[in-house]
Design a protein around this motif. Structure first.
Motif, short mmCIF file in Angstrom:
data_model
loop_
_atom_site.label_atom_id
_atom_site.label_comp_id
_atom_site.label_asym_id
_atom_site.label_seq_id
_atom_site.Cartn_x
_atom_site.Cartn_y
_atom_site.Cartn_z
N ALA A 1 56.95 118.55 52.63
CA ALA A 1 57.99 118.44 51.60
C ALA A 1 57.84 119.59 50.62
N ASP A 2 58.93 120.28 50.35
CA ASP A 2 58.92 121.50 49.53
C ASP A 2 59.66 121.22 48.22
N ILE A 3 58.91 121.03 47.14
CA ILE A 3 59.51 120.79 45.83
C ILE A 3 59.11 121.92 44.90
N HIS A 4 60.08 122.65 44.41
CA HIS A 4 59.77 123.75 43.48
C HIS A 4 59.33 123.16 42.14
N PRO A 5 58.29 123.72 41.51
CA PRO A 5 57.83 123.16 40.23
C PRO A 5 58.84 123.28 39.11
N GLY A 6 59.85 124.13 39.26
CA GLY A 6 60.86 124.25 38.22
C GLY A 6 61.92 123.15 38.26
N ALA A 7 62.01 122.42 39.35
CA ALA A 7 62.99 121.33 39.44
C ALA A 7 62.68 120.26 38.39
N ARG A 8 63.71 119.55 37.98
CA ARG A 8 63.53 118.45 37.01
C ARG A 8 63.86 117.14 37.70
N ILE A 9 62.88 116.24 37.74
CA ILE A 9 63.01 115.00 38.51
C ILE A 9 62.66 113.81 37.64
N GLY A 10 63.57 112.84 37.58
CA GLY A 10 63.37 111.65 36.77
C GLY A 10 62.40 110.67 37.40
N ALA A 11 62.20 109.56 36.71
CA ALA A 11 61.22 108.55 37.13
C ALA A 11 61.71 107.77 38.34
N SER A 12 60.77 107.06 38.97
CA SER A 12 61.06 106.21 40.13
C SER A 12 61.73 106.98 41.25
N PHE A 13 61.13 108.12 41.58
CA PHE A 13 61.64 108.99 42.63
C PHE A 13 60.89 108.69 43.92
N PHE A 14 61.63 108.57 45.03
CA PHE A 14 61.02 108.22 46.31
C PHE A 14 61.58 109.11 47.40
N MET A 15 60.67 109.78 48.13
CA MET A 15 61.04 110.52 49.33
C MET A 15 60.52 109.77 50.54
N ASP A 16 61.41 109.13 51.27
CA ASP A 16 61.01 108.33 52.42
C ASP A 16 60.76 109.27 53.61
N HIS A 17 59.58 109.21 54.16
CA HIS A 17 59.10 110.08 55.24
C HIS A 17 58.80 111.49 54.74
#
Length: 310
Positions: free
Chosen positions: A189-205
């Protein structure tokens, strides 16, 4: 073993390599002093995960009686290692930019950054516990929270992202990317550190999921494997160079679910609150809240018998 008859060939090869460095210095780092250590940053990341998930990461024999000493000792170790690497990151940036450099000044700036970062760890942990719960609530295959913390690649990716994002916000360059790319290699899974992500985030698989640098994700969002939140195009200046710092990636509002292998592109693209994007959808336009986006299923051909040809 190199013999005397090999020496001329070795000398020629050495000269050829040196000529290559002089002709095209890209990919070389010669005559420069400052560079953070990838190995040290990965070690720091592992220790930070041990602070966030005590008893799961790092030592697994913790007791309530010894917990305070363990946490205090680990925090001290992490702080010292962070000071070294953040100072190197700040010095590296100045060296690359050709700015006047002062080691004590960089060290002082690093101390402020590191202490601010560490003060934020309890809040990072609070949000991550919500992510763990979201994974349990969203995956009927999960038997308990232990399984999610120990086994789920999506949780590892989001945990490292949330740490790296805090350093990114504090202006530390390079180190956050090393952290998230380590997680990328470990989880897919590739998530850039600059992205803004709220709480209760789920990536299934999680495998194959991509979240670009300027992505904005609200709370209670769920992504499946292979989802891409990417850029539609890269704007360029009059010299044909990519313009950096623009909003290139989508906005995903609260409560959105995006199913496997969907692609959502563009900085102006907004997925409205509570929307659902079906698998394999390719989307470059905004959709209002509560929208269901799907593609028509492909036409299948079913045959029995024959020579095996379609």
């Amino acid at each position: 073993m190199v013999t005397s008859k090999d020496a001329p060939a070795l000398d020629q090869l050495t000269d050829a390599m040196l000529a290559s460095y002089r002709t095209d210095p890209r990919g070389t780092r010669i005559g420069r002093r400052y560079l953070p250590s990838r190995d040290a940053i990965i070690s720091i990341t592992r220790n930070l995960l041990a602070l966030l998930y005590p008893g799961y990461q790092g030592r697994q024999d913790l007791t309530a009686d010894g917990l305070r000493f363990h946490v205090g000792s680990l925090l001290d170790t992490v702080r010292q290692a962070l000071l070294d690497q953040v100072a190197l990151c700040l010095s590296y940036r100045e060296e690359v930019d050709g700015q006047p450099h002062n080691d004590p000044a960089c060290r002082a700036r690093a101390a402020v950054v590191v202490d601010t970062f560490l003060q934020g760890l309890p809040n990072v942990r609070r949000v991550l516990v919500e992510d763990v719960q979201a994974a349990f609530d969203g995956d009927p295959a999960a038997t308990n929270l232990d399984e999610i913390i120990l086994a789920y690649p999506g949780l590892l990716a989001i945990s490292v992202y949330r740490l790296a994002h805090e350093l990114h916000v504090l202006g530390v360059q390079l180190m956050p990317r090393i952290m998230t790319e380590w997680a990328h290699a470990k989880t897919g899974a590739d998530i850039h550190p600059g992205a803004r992500i709220g709480a209760s985030f789920f990536m299934d698989h999680a495998t194959g999921a991509v979240v670009g640098e300027t992505t904005d994700i609200g709370a209670n969002v769920k992504l499946y494997q292979g989802v891409t939140l990417g850029a539609l195009s890269h704007p360029k200046d009059e010299r044909g160079r990519v313009i950096r710092g623009t909003k290139r990636h989508p906005t995903v509002e609260d409560g959105v679910t995006i199913y496997a292998n969907a692609t959502v592109l563009g900085g102006a693209t907004v997925l409205g609150k509570g929307s659902l994007v079906g698998g394999s959808v390719f989307l470059t336009q905004s959709v209002p809240a509560g929208t269901r986006v799907a593609i028509k299923p492909p036409e299948l051909t079913l045959r029995q018998g024959g020579d095996g040809a379609l």
